[in-house]
Design a protein around this motif. Structure first.
Motif, PDB file in Angstrom:
ATOM      1  N   SER A  29      28.114  45.545  35.337  1.00 20.62           N
ATOM      2  CA  SER A  29      28.099  45.090  33.793  1.00 20.62           C
ATOM      3  C   SER A  29      29.168  43.914  33.765  1.00 20.62           C
ATOM      4  CB  SER A  29      28.356  46.290  33.013  1.00 20.62           C
ATOM      5  OG  SER A  29      29.858  46.566  33.138  1.00 20.62           O
ATOM      6  N   PRO A  30      28.883  43.048  32.591  1.00 16.37           N
ATOM      7  CA  PRO A  30      29.844  42.187  32.349  1.00 16.37           C
ATOM      8  C   PRO A  30      31.355  42.784  32.216  1.00 16.37           C
ATOM      9  CG  PRO A  30      27.947  41.888  31.125  1.00 16.37           C
ATOM     10  CD  PRO A  30      27.879  43.227  31.871  1.00 16.37           C
ATOM     11  N   ALA A  31      31.622  44.043  31.635  1.00 16.63           N
ATOM     12  CA  ALA A  31      33.020  44.655  31.808  1.00 16.63           C
ATOM     13  C   ALA A  31      33.349  44.898  33.178  1.00 16.63           C
ATOM     14  CB  ALA A  31      32.857  45.923  30.995  1.00 16.63           C
ATOM     15  N   ASP A  32      32.642  45.189  33.985  1.00 15.48           N
ATOM     16  CA  ASP A  32      33.002  45.773  35.364  1.00 15.48           C
ATOM     17  C   ASP A  32      33.238  44.223  36.127  1.00 15.48           C
ATOM     18  OD1 ASP A  32      32.247  48.177  35.105  1.00 15.48           O
ATOM     19  OD2 ASP A  32      30.220  48.116  36.093  1.00 15.48           O
ATOM     20  N   LYS A  35      36.718  43.243  34.624  1.00 14.06           N
ATOM     21  CA  LYS A  35      37.677  44.052  35.455  1.00 14.06           C
ATOM     22  C   LYS A  35      38.049  43.451  36.756  1.00 14.06           C
ATOM     23  CE  LYS A  35      38.795  48.851  36.648  1.00 14.06           C
ATOM     24  NZ  LYS A  35      38.325  50.211  36.905  1.00 14.06           N
ATOM     25  N   MET A  36      37.020  43.305  37.752  1.00 16.59           N
ATOM     26  CA  MET A  36      37.027  42.925  39.020  1.00 16.59           C
ATOM     27  C   MET A  36      37.844  41.610  39.155  1.00 16.59           C
ATOM     28  SD  MET A  36      34.184  42.314  41.948  1.00 16.59           S
ATOM     29  CE  MET A  36      32.858  42.952  40.951  1.00 16.59           C
ATOM     30  N   ILE A  37      37.435  40.593  38.182  1.00 17.82           N
ATOM     31  CA  ILE A  37      37.863  39.278  38.513  1.00 17.82           C
ATOM     32  C   ILE A  37      39.561  39.339  37.983  1.00 17.82           C
ATOM     33  CG2 ILE A  37      38.255  36.929  37.283  1.00 17.82           C
ATOM     34  CD1 ILE A  37      35.007  37.087  37.245  1.00 17.82           C
ATOM     35  N   ALA A  82      44.544  32.297  32.604  1.00 19.08           N
ATOM     36  CA  ALA A  82      43.461  33.102  32.672  1.00 19.08           C
ATOM     37  C   ALA A  82      43.714  34.380  32.928  1.00 19.08           C
ATOM     38  CB  ALA A  82      42.642  32.516  33.900  1.00 19.08           C
ATOM     39  N   VAL A  83      44.744  34.911  33.662  1.00 16.72           N
ATOM     40  CA  VAL A  83      45.105  36.341  33.815  1.00 16.72           C
ATOM     41  C   VAL A  83      45.592  36.743  32.574  1.00 16.72           C
ATOM     42  CG1 VAL A  83      46.818  37.771  35.084  1.00 16.72           C
ATOM     43  CG2 VAL A  83      45.662  35.891  36.234  1.00 16.72           C
ATOM     44  N   ALA A  84      46.487  36.238  31.758  1.00 20.70           N
ATOM     45  CA  ALA A  84      46.856  36.614  30.572  1.00 20.70           C
ATOM     46  C   ALA A  84      45.744  36.975  29.449  1.00 20.70           C
ATOM     47  CB  ALA A  84      47.821  35.432  29.852  1.00 20.70           C
ATOM     48  N   LYS A  85      44.526  36.567  29.700  1.00 22.71           N
ATOM     49  CA  LYS A  85      43.485  36.850  28.769  1.00 22.71           C
ATOM     50  C   LYS A  85      42.973  38.260  29.318  1.00 22.71           C
ATOM     51  CE  LYS A  85      42.344  32.100  27.601  1.00 22.71           C
ATOM     52  NZ  LYS A  85      42.490  32.456  26.022  1.00 22.71           N
ATOM     53  N   CYS A  86      43.311  38.674  30.370  1.00 20.50           N
ATOM     54  CA  CYS A  86      42.596  40.059  31.121  1.00 20.50           C
ATOM     55  C   CYS A  86      43.265  41.182  30.176  1.00 20.50           C
ATOM     56  CB  CYS A  86      43.007  40.120  32.387  1.00 20.50           C
ATOM     57  SG  CYS A  86      42.466  38.960  33.652  1.00 20.50           S
TER      58      CYS A  86
END
Length: 95
Positions: A29-32, A35-37, A82-86
């Motif tokens: 899913s997009p959420a998965d 999460k993986m990225i 980019a990581v800060a947006k996680c």
């Protein structure tokens, strides 16, 4: 500005390439995928390798692009943004 766009595209490509190395039995899913990225991007070893490879490709393909202060610093800044947006609760940083 063109250098920043190029760095953003290279970071996105590197993250996507890293995510493809994890086999999935079903379509995520997009959420998965997020999460993986985020898990991959949060790993210092992945970041270091990707930053080195991104800068190598950029300097080979676009030798006239000038960075301030250097490619590694700019790519790391974009990577960190980019990581800060996680979502912070979804992953653990492995050092």
């Amino acid at each position: 500005m063109a250098a920043r766009r190029l760095v953003l595209a290279a970071v996105a490509y590197a993250l996507g390439t890293a995510a493809q190395t994890t086999p999935e039995l079903t379509l995520p899913s997009p959420a998965d995928i997020e999460k993986m990225i985020c898990e991959l991007a949060s790993q210092k070893q992945v970041e270091d390798k990707a930053v080195d490879e991104i800068c190598q490709v950029i300097t080979e393909k676009f030798p006239n692009i000038k960075f301030n202060p250097d490619c590694k610093t700019d790519v790391e800044a974009v990577w960190d943004a980019a990581v800060a947006k996680c979502p912070q609760a979804q992953f653990t940083v492995v050092v």
